[in-house]
Design an enzyme around this catalytic site. Structure first.
Site, PDB file in Angstrom:
ATOM      1  CG  ASP A   5      -2.303   0.857   0.839  1.00 46.07           C
ATOM      2  OD1 ASP A   5      -3.437   0.264   0.918  1.00 46.07           O
ATOM      3  OD2 ASP A   5      -2.047   1.906   0.923  1.00 46.07           O
ATOM      4  CB  VAL A  14      -4.877   0.856  -6.113  1.00 46.60           C
ATOM      5  CG1 VAL A  14      -3.672   0.079  -5.831  1.00 46.60           C
ATOM      6  CG2 VAL A  14      -4.877   1.364  -7.585  1.00 46.60           C
ATOM      7  CB  VAL A  15      -8.747   4.602  -5.449  1.00 49.27           C
ATOM      8  CG1 VAL A  15      -8.788   4.425  -3.981  1.00 49.27           C
ATOM      9  CG2 VAL A  15      -7.509   4.786  -5.933  1.00 49.27           C
ATOM     10  CD  GLU A  16     -13.074   0.543 -10.148  1.00 48.97           C
ATOM     11  OE1 GLU A  16     -12.196   0.153 -10.008  1.00 48.97           O
ATOM     12  OE2 GLU A  16     -13.876   0.200 -11.111  1.00 48.97           O
ATOM     13  CB  SER A  75     -16.217  -3.336  -9.638  1.00 47.27           C
ATOM     14  OG  SER A  75     -15.745  -2.384  -9.206  1.00 47.27           O
ATOM     15  CG  HIS A 126     -15.038  -7.945 -10.769  1.00 51.84           C
ATOM     16  ND1 HIS A 126     -16.384  -8.200 -10.999  1.00 51.84           N
ATOM     17  CD2 HIS A 126     -14.725  -7.247  -9.822  1.00 51.84           C
ATOM     18  CE1 HIS A 126     -16.884  -7.511 -10.240  1.00 51.84           C
ATOM     19  NE2 HIS A 126     -15.944  -6.798  -9.436  1.00 51.84           N
ATOM     20  CG  ASN A 179     -16.729  -6.188  -0.124  1.00 48.35           C
ATOM     21  OD1 ASN A 179     -16.164  -7.253   0.557  1.00 48.35           O
ATOM     22  ND2 ASN A 179     -17.276  -5.123   0.036  1.00 48.35           N
ATOM     23  CD  GLU A 227     -18.006 -10.801 -13.324  1.00 46.21           C
ATOM     24  OE1 GLU A 227     -19.247 -10.709 -13.892  1.00 46.21           O
ATOM     25  OE2 GLU A 227     -17.471  -9.732 -13.110  1.00 46.21           O
ATOM     26  CG  ASN A 242     -20.448  -5.264 -10.428  1.00 44.75           C
ATOM     27  OD1 ASN A 242     -21.133  -5.907  -9.744  1.00 44.75           O
ATOM     28  ND2 ASN A 242     -19.302  -4.872 -10.107  1.00 44.75           N
TER      29      ASN A 242
END
Ligand code: NAD
Length: 713
Positions: free
Chosen positions: A350, A407-409, A436, A457, A460, A469, A507
């Protein structure tokens, strides 16, 4: 002395011990199909005549495949069962053969190394003794209820007599495999031996048994358990509690657990032969029902999904001996835990020490819980945690075969992270993104070796959700794809190959479903009402509750990505935006559609209903049809775009990724029971009132006109 060939071979050694070894040709695991059972029947006849002449003096049943004993009956044969009469005949035949086994007049021993499930467990229960290896994968279970049936080869009869009623019900009703340590405590396993000396120890044990030198450990029971299991009132209490629990878990949708409880209750005091008849009748009541056929279909599709890549492609998979995860957030921590739980060392990187500490704490907690639940020995949790190495730099990344980015989307951040990581990775390492909603191909544009970039993918919470996926891009090499795919299987998850379009499969389908929830709320439907309609249908949670879990900020972000990609039909309502403006993020800040206390969901938050305002009510039928038919409609769009290979894969992914009710067999299997014409007509009705988000997909119109089936599409 070797007998005629067959899946079961019989050898009697110089100590007069008969070794009956099962090794099903051309199969990775041993399955008890009709031919194999026929062969066992024949071998039992041979044993009977030899025993009459003085040898053998004991019989050992073992597997010729190290690490797998018997994986169960052959489910492909169940899938072909035409009706209850056929199921009954099949069960009676298995019962008859195992009854012959338990009537042999010499000691019989099941020597279990590796997984022992279903029919394999029933065979082991028909033996006098059960010995097991200390291999971590050696587990014993009766998973029949997961297929909508009950153990029908004597399992419901012999298990309670072996380990007691309560423990037997736990095994039968959960269908979960029991590790050896618990098997010993429960009296299911008589001895455990090291795997490298197993045959020698089994032989020594058999000789001791023949000499009368082995005493069976007495079954220990607390006074409370004795009262519950051995007195009339105790038993009534016990079975009533089991029924209540089974109804709570199955919500009345799955008949098998209740049937199993009835059979155990009715048979516990019957003679074995009468009890087997009762079990056989019970099995006939649940076999070949829609529920069991649906569950068996999903199981079969799940098995096939593991073979979705042709052998020549899968053969190129590189074993992952070391892995890395980028980002120690909710997903990174969960993925690192999963990898370590499977004994693969993993680096977790991180950019902030605090985030890293949280991720490590999260992973450690999950490992401890898994140890406590018996997934592995509790003492192993610490050893597995030691396999996760938290880091703020890229040291050691040159040795990993696979890195999973979580990490962040945000595309620029992900591209930057990819570029950075590649400076430290080996040429062969595969880079998998857990995005995602972003395009994997777009991300791969930042790569100097786009052929090694794929999507993985995870859902959660990672430790609970079985689906992953596997996203294939135009540039991904077979080797990279195969490595990622095989890795997912090795982690005990179900991989489904999906195309690289926003939202991938699950999704994307959830997009219109969740958006519709917003529109319903705008019109005045109540949170509790919407959730009730969908949970009564069988969804594990209603869409409002699901939005709380996802988080409103994330849902809003994903909804906009979807709208950008698919246009008007994915345009979200104003509801989620309003909630975000109101400072609500869902469960994570304790302010969602529901209120939360210590992370536990309480009632609907009345303020939320006030914020949304009230309008006219919407009928439950319209709520259900609007949400569910939009799911079906989007599924038809996705199939037309080849996002998944088949309707079966789509059904599997929806069950495993969203909890779409398994008893309904999957989204498209269920849609077939409704019929394309009705779905089209309802969508047209809704389109006339609410606009183009309800326009039926061209594929749906064709199905309705041609009388086609969704699952055969
Ligand atoms: N949360 C979900 O339900 C879910 C489900 C499936 C997929 N995803 C996807 O997984 C990814 C991560 O989601 P999350 O919910 O775990 O997010 P999160 O916000 O909990 O965690 C992201 C972590 O990445 C770290 N990070 C940011 N920049 C970094 C960098 N340059 N190098 C290393 N670490 C960095 C952050 O410090 C943070 O700890 C996203 O792409 C998300 O879309 C999330």
């Amino acid at each position: 002395m070797a007998e005629s060939p067959g899946p079961f071979t019989l050898v009697i050694d110089s100590d007069k011990i008969a070794w009956l070894t099962l090794d099903l040709a051309g199969s990775k695991v041993n399955l008890l199909g009709s031919d194999t059972m026929g062969c066992l029947d024949q071998r039992i006849s041979e044993l009977e005549s030899r025993i009459a002449t003085g040898q053998p003096v004991a019989v050992v049943i073992r597997s010729g495949k190290p690490g797998t004993f018997i994986a169960g009956a052959d489910v492909r044969e169940f899938a072909k069962i035409g009706g209850p009469a056929e199921a009954k005949a099949k069960s009676a035949e298995g019962q008859r053969i195992f009854r012959r086994l338990d009537r042999l007049t010499v000691p019989t021993i099941a020597a279990i190394d590796g997984v022992c499930m279903g029919g394999g467990t029933e065979l082991a229960l028909a033996c006098d003794w059960r010995l097991a290896t200390d291999r971590p994968s050696t587990k014993i279970g009766l998973p029949e209820v997961k297929l909508g049936i009950i153990p029908g080869w004597g399992g419901c009869v012999r298990l309670p007599r072996t380990i007691g009623i309560q423990r037997a019900l736990t095994m039968i009703l959960t269908g979960s495999a029991t590790p050896v340590s618990r098997g010993v405590r429960w009296g299911l396993v008589d001895r455990v031996f090291p795997v490298d000396r197993f045959d020698d120890e089994v032989k020594a044990f058999a000789i001791d048994v023949v000499r009368g030198q082995v005493a069976r450990a007495p079954r220990r029971m607390s006074l409370k358990d004795k009262l519950l299991e051995h007195t009339g009132p105790g038993r009534r209490t016990l079975f009533a509690a089991a029924r209540k629990q089974a109804l709570k878990t199955s919500k009345g949708h799955y008949p098998a657990p209740l049937e199993a409880i009835d059979v155990v209750e009715r048979t516990i005091d019957e003679s074995i032969d009468d009890a087997l008849v009762t079990e056989n009748d019970g099995l006939a009541r649940v076999a070949a029902t829609d529920v069991s056929q649906n569950l068996i279909r999903l199981f079969t599709i799940g098995q096939e999904a593991k073979r979705a890549l042709p052998g020549r492609v899968l053969g190129q998979a590189r074993p992952v001996q070391r892995a890395a995860v980028l980002g120690a957030g909710i997903m990174g921590g969960g993925i690192a835990e999963l990898i370590a739980a499977h004994d693969v060392p993993v680096l977790m990187k991180d950019i902030q020490q605090d985030a890293l500490d949280l991720g490590l704490h999260h992973a450690s907690g999950l490992l401890k819980k898994a140890g406590d639940r018996g997934v592995f020995a509790p003492t192993e949790a610490g050893l597995k945690f030691a396999l996760i190495h938290g880091t703020l730099d890229y040291e050691g990344f040159d040795e990993v075969e696979l890195v999973i980015e979580a990490v962040v989307e945000r595309m620029p951040v992900k591209q930057q992270v990819l570029r950075e990581a590649e400076e430290h990775l080996s040429e062969q390492a595969v880079f998998a993104t857990n995005t995602s909603s972003l395009s994997v191909s777009e991300l791969a544009k930042a790569s100097s070796r786009p052929e090694r970039v794929v999507g993985l993918h995870f859902f959660n919470p990672v430790h609970r959700m079985p689906l992953v996926e596997v996203v294939r891009t135009e540039h991904a090499s077979d080797e990279a794809l195969a490595t990622a795919f095989a890795f997912v299987s090795d982690m005990g998850k179900t991989p489904v190959l999906v195309g690289d379009r926003p939202g991938f499969l699950v999704n994307r389908l959830l997009g219109p479903y969740l958006n519709e929830t917003g529109y319903l709320l705008e019109e005045g439907a109540a949170v509790a009402q919407i959730d009730r309609v969908l949970t009564e249908f069988g969804m594990p949670m209603g869409p409002c509750r699901l939005l709380d879990e996802v988080g409103f900020d994330i849902a809003q972000h994903v909804a906009h990505e979807m709208e950008r990609a698919f246009g008007e039909r994915m345009a979200p309502s104003s509801v989620v935006g309003k909630l975000v403006e109101d400072g609500r993020l869902g469960k994570k800040n304790g302010r969602g559609f529901y209120t939360y206390a210590k992370g536990r969901q309480q009632g609907v938050d009345r303020d939320v209903q006030r914020t949304l305002g009230s309008g006219s009510s919407v009928s439950p039928a319209d709520i259900g049809d609007r949400c569910l038919f939009l799911l079906v409609n989007e599924a038809v769009h996705a199939l037309a775009e080849d996002i998944v290979a088949s309707p079966g894969d789509l059904d599997l992914a929806m069950v495993m990724g969203t909890g779409f009710p398994p008893f309904r067999g999957g989204l498209l299997q269920w849609a077939d029971t409704v019929g394309a014409p009705r779905i089209r007509d309802r969508l047209l009705e809704f389109e006339a009132v609410h606009g183009s988000r309800f326009t039926p997909a061209p594929g749906l119109i064709s199905l309705a006109e041609d009388g086609g089936s969704f699952t055969a599409a």
